[in-house]
Design a protein around this motif. Structure first.
Motif, mmCIF file in Angstrom:
data_model
loop_
_atom_site.group_PDB
_atom_site.id
_atom_site.type_symbol
_atom_site.label_atom_id
_atom_site.label_comp_id
_atom_site.label_asym_id
_atom_site.label_seq_id
_atom_site.Cartn_x
_atom_site.Cartn_y
_atom_site.Cartn_z
ATOM 1 N N VAL A 114 69.824 7.328 58.891
ATOM 2 C CA VAL A 114 70.058 8.289 57.791
ATOM 3 C C VAL A 114 71.378 7.940 57.083
ATOM 4 C CG1 VAL A 114 69.678 10.662 57.059
ATOM 5 C CG2 VAL A 114 68.868 9.966 59.294
ATOM 6 N N GLN A 115 72.389 8.812 57.065
ATOM 7 C CA GLN A 115 73.547 8.497 56.219
ATOM 8 C C GLN A 115 74.891 8.383 56.947
ATOM 9 O OE1 GLN A 115 75.928 10.137 52.281
ATOM 10 N NE2 GLN A 115 73.900 10.924 52.599
ATOM 11 N N LYS A 159 71.711 -4.147 62.587
ATOM 12 C CA LYS A 159 71.070 -2.837 62.618
ATOM 13 C C LYS A 159 69.842 -2.902 63.521
ATOM 14 C CE LYS A 159 69.480 0.894 59.710
ATOM 15 N NZ LYS A 159 70.371 2.001 59.400
ATOM 16 N N VAL A 160 69.829 -2.051 64.539
ATOM 17 C CA VAL A 160 68.702 -2.027 65.481
ATOM 18 C C VAL A 160 67.744 -0.922 65.035
ATOM 19 C CG1 VAL A 160 68.028 -1.686 67.888
ATOM 20 C CG2 VAL A 160 70.178 -2.835 67.354
ATOM 21 N N GLU A 161 66.497 -1.321 64.751
ATOM 22 C CA GLU A 161 65.544 -0.336 64.222
ATOM 23 C C GLU A 161 64.235 -0.379 64.987
ATOM 24 O OE1 GLU A 161 65.699 0.096 59.731
ATOM 25 O OE2 GLU A 161 66.324 -1.975 59.976
ATOM 26 N N ARG A 162 63.585 0.767 64.977
ATOM 27 C CA ARG A 162 62.307 0.863 65.674
ATOM 28 C C ARG A 162 61.252 -0.012 64.976
ATOM 29 N NH1 ARG A 162 60.902 6.424 68.095
ATOM 30 N NH2 ARG A 162 62.388 7.166 66.561
ATOM 31 N N PRO A 163 60.521 -0.864 65.728
ATOM 32 C CA PRO A 163 59.502 -1.721 65.093
ATOM 33 C C PRO A 163 58.485 -0.880 64.320
ATOM 34 C CG PRO A 163 59.796 -2.305 67.418
ATOM 35 C CD PRO A 163 60.570 -1.042 67.187
ATOM 36 N N GLY A 164 58.074 -1.389 63.191
ATOM 37 C CA GLY A 164 57.022 -0.710 62.416
ATOM 38 C C GLY A 164 57.564 0.247 61.380
ATOM 39 N N SER A 165 58.534 1.065 61.754
ATOM 40 C CA SER A 165 58.995 2.083 60.799
ATOM 41 C C SER A 165 60.456 1.901 60.383
ATOM 42 C CB SER A 165 58.815 3.475 61.410
ATOM 43 O OG SER A 165 59.393 3.502 62.715
ATOM 44 N N GLY A 166 61.322 1.614 61.329
ATOM 45 C CA GLY A 166 62.744 1.453 61.008
ATOM 46 C C GLY A 166 63.424 2.755 60.658
ATOM 47 N N ASP A 167 64.600 2.631 60.092
ATOM 48 C CA ASP A 167 65.364 3.800 59.643
ATOM 49 C C ASP A 167 64.480 4.636 58.709
ATOM 50 O OD1 ASP A 167 67.143 5.546 58.277
ATOM 51 O OD2 ASP A 167 68.801 4.133 58.504
ATOM 52 N N VAL A 168 64.454 5.938 58.966
ATOM 53 C CA VAL A 168 63.578 6.822 58.196
ATOM 54 C C VAL A 168 63.852 6.754 56.686
ATOM 55 C CG1 VAL A 168 65.068 8.868 58.466
ATOM 56 C CG2 VAL A 168 62.618 9.191 58.206
ATOM 57 N N THR A 169 65.095 6.409 56.326
ATOM 58 C CA THR A 169 65.425 6.388 54.892
ATOM 59 C C THR A 169 64.778 5.218 54.157
ATOM 60 O OG1 THR A 169 67.463 5.143 55.308
ATOM 61 C CG2 THR A 169 67.647 7.555 55.203
ATOM 62 N N ARG A 170 64.227 4.249 54.905
ATOM 63 C CA ARG A 170 63.527 3.153 54.220
ATOM 64 C C ARG A 170 62.369 3.716 53.380
ATOM 65 N NH1 ARG A 170 64.456 -2.279 55.609
ATOM 66 N NH2 ARG A 170 65.673 -2.595 57.494
ATOM 67 N N TYR A 200 67.749 5.112 49.046
ATOM 68 C CA TYR A 200 68.495 5.825 50.087
ATOM 69 C C TYR A 200 68.903 4.836 51.180
ATOM 70 C CZ TYR A 200 69.746 10.023 52.821
ATOM 71 O OH TYR A 200 70.411 11.000 53.510
ATOM 72 N N PHE A 201 67.991 3.936 51.505
ATOM 73 C CA PHE A 201 68.286 2.927 52.525
ATOM 74 C C PHE A 201 69.147 1.797 51.965
ATOM 75 C CE2 PHE A 201 67.518 -1.040 54.730
ATOM 76 C CZ PHE A 201 67.756 -0.670 56.042
ATOM 77 N N THR A 202 68.742 1.265 50.809
ATOM 78 C CA THR A 202 69.438 0.063 50.315
ATOM 79 C C THR A 202 70.904 0.346 49.998
ATOM 80 O OG1 THR A 202 68.818 0.456 48.004
ATOM 81 C CG2 THR A 202 67.311 -0.877 49.300
ATOM 82 N N MET A 203 71.190 1.584 49.593
ATOM 83 C CA MET A 203 72.569 1.906 49.182
ATOM 84 C C MET A 203 73.485 2.208 50.367
ATOM 85 S SD MET A 203 71.844 4.042 45.702
ATOM 86 C CE MET A 203 73.549 4.140 45.161
ATOM 87 N N ASP A 225 56.024 0.923 48.602
ATOM 88 C CA ASP A 225 56.152 -0.135 49.613
ATOM 89 C C ASP A 225 57.491 -0.872 49.650
ATOM 90 O OD1 ASP A 225 53.574 0.425 50.426
ATOM 91 O OD2 ASP A 225 52.719 -0.961 48.941
ATOM 92 N N ALA A 226 58.400 -0.526 48.759
ATOM 93 C CA ALA A 226 59.717 -1.198 48.813
ATOM 94 C C ALA A 226 60.715 -0.221 49.432
ATOM 95 C CB ALA A 226 60.174 -1.594 47.413
#
Ligand code: CAO
Length: 416
Positions: free
Chosen positions: A16-17, A35-46, A59-62, A54-55
């Motif tokens: 998140v932030q 950055k360690v992220e859960r496979p398949g989904s990653g950080d929820v802000t993606r 929220y995530f990129t910034m 699909d991009a």
């Protein structure tokens, strides 16, 4: 150019932030942030508040520029093993999971310290350890309410109000970054890592320091002379909401400029600083006020401060916010136009200083972000794109000594 944090390896277990804002800052200054992220989904802000299907969302990129992304299921034994290897060779682990999540995963502070006694373990939680609310999950606005910002923001006849500034999230991340850098310096002296914890409530309260000042003044004298409630209104026993009044020793207000009827941001903030009174009178063409006993001192002005603001608004009526500031700056009067996000995004000075930057991204094309607000004489932090989910998984695993076959096996069991 060598960056100051080059060589510092950070496991970024944040989402998140609040946490990502901290690790992004450290990455800008040269740290190797994985950055360690859960496979398949990653950080929820993606996928939150997406503007392009699909991009990765803005929220995530910034909040995740200059980082690497490693997908890892840290609840699977194979994932835990990878994490342990990473821990053994990292300098810092940063996390902002809900209370107890890291312990449940099997990575308590004691375990982490055992795996790598030199590692700094930095956490963000909503409330500090031992607080009677320390089991709560917390988001931005919750923290603003718990930290005293909401009760002191807004107008006295309206409800407590949330600020648009991320006082709970990014602000807490900045506090954590200071804590991490301090612990790294401490480690240079002691050779030991330590636990660094910052709560969102504490970080908000730290920024509301002047309101705690006001609470004590109110209890002692019964009034707060720089608040709009003084001297005509009533004071209760808690710091009231002061609308747009200045938080310091000088009164100020948001004043209408030309066009305010149709443009909701045609305003300036105007400050009546004590020693600027004479220049203010000169700028407004009200030289008769300079020595008038009803206006001469801050104390004399306070009872009719809103009448003074009205007079200034009459002067502003034929000037845009930019024209007004261009005149007032010549008189050394502290003021600024109320700027919109659109105006800030296109501000040439902010572009030139690297505060607003355009970053190319593999999937989105270019996006705007806020670059480092901290400027250095020997370094200009460069902002690079946020990683795609798992973009660096192979690279990080290879760096840990995993062979191609072992990486394949980890994928087979969906541990990465
Ligand atoms: N592999 C496997 N599991 C993972 C994982 C990974 N790579 N990454 C996270 N998880 C698991 C966690 O272990 C946790 O599992 P359990 O709850 O079963 O133990 C689970 O994901 C959820 O973690 P969470 O509690 O952090 O997530 P949430 O969405 O329920 O809550 C938030 C989000 C932000 C409210 C909470 O994390 C929180 O209170 N954080 C602290 C305060 C904070 O930073 N808030 C600001 C966020 S910015 O607005």
């Amino acid at each position: 150019m060598t960056k100051p944090l080059e060589g510092i390896k950070i496991i970024d277990f944040t989402h998140v932030q609040a946490g990502p804002a901290c690790t992004q800052l450290l990455a800008w200054f040269g740290a190797d942030v994985i950055k360690v992220e859960r496979p398949g989904s990653g950080d929820v802000t993606r996928s939150q508040l997406r503007d392009i299907p699909d991009a990765d969302a803005l929220y995530f990129t910034m909040l995740n520029s200059n980082k690497k992304s490693l997908t890892l299921d840290t609840k699977k034994p194979e994932g835990k093993e990878v994490l342990e290897k990473l821990i053994r060779e990292s300098d810092v682990l940063v996390e902002n999971f809900g209370p107890g999540a890291l312990d449940r995963m099997g990575f308590s502070w004691e375990r982490l310290n055992e795996l790598n006694p030199k590692m700094i373990v930095a956490s963000v939680k909503g409330f500090s350890d031992g607080h009677h609310y320390d089991d709560l999950k917390v988001y931005e606005n919750v923290a603003q309410c718990a930290g005293g910002a909401a009760s002191t923001t807004g107008f006295w006849d309206g409800p407590p109000t949330i600020s648009a500034a991320a006082l709970g999230d990014s602000n807490t991340g900045m506090h954590l970054a200071i804590g991490i850098l301090t612990a790294l310096l401490g480690r240079d002296k002691t050779g030991k890592g330590q636990k660094v914890a910052v709560s969102m409530q504490d970080s908000v309260l730290n920024l509301c320091r002047v309101k705690l000042r006001d609470q004590q003044r109110l209890e002692r004298v019964g009034y707060l002379e720089e608040y709009p409630q003084y001297p005509h209104g009533e004071f209760g026993d808690v710091v009231p909401r002061g609308g747009n009044a200045g938080g310091g020793g000088q009164p100020g207000w948001v004043l209408k400029c030309k066009g305010w009827e149709t443009d909701s941001n045609a305003y300036i903030y105007f400050t009546i600083q004590g020693h600027a009174w004479e220049p203010i009178c000169k700028a407004l063409g009200k030289t008769e006020w300079i020595d008038d006993p009803a206006y001469k001192t801050a104390e004399a002005r306070q009872p009719h401060i809103f009448e003074i603001f009205k007079t200034i608004e009459a002067w502003l009526a034929d000037k845009t916010k930019f024209e007004a500031v261009d005149i007032l700056r010549k008189f050394d009067i502290p003021c600024a136009p109320v700027l919109t996000m659109k105006e800030l995004a296109n501000d040439p000075s902010l572009r030139a200083s690297g505060t607003i930057v355009e970053v190319p991204h593999k999937k989105r094309g270019s996006y705007l972000t806020v670059g480092s607000p901290i400027k250095f004489s020997d370094m200009k932090p460069e902002v690079t794109a946020s990683p795609l989910l798992g973009e660096h998984t192979d690279e990080v695993l290879a760096g840990l000594g995993y062979s191609n076959q072992e990486i394949f096996n980890l994928r087979e069991v969906k541990a990465v």
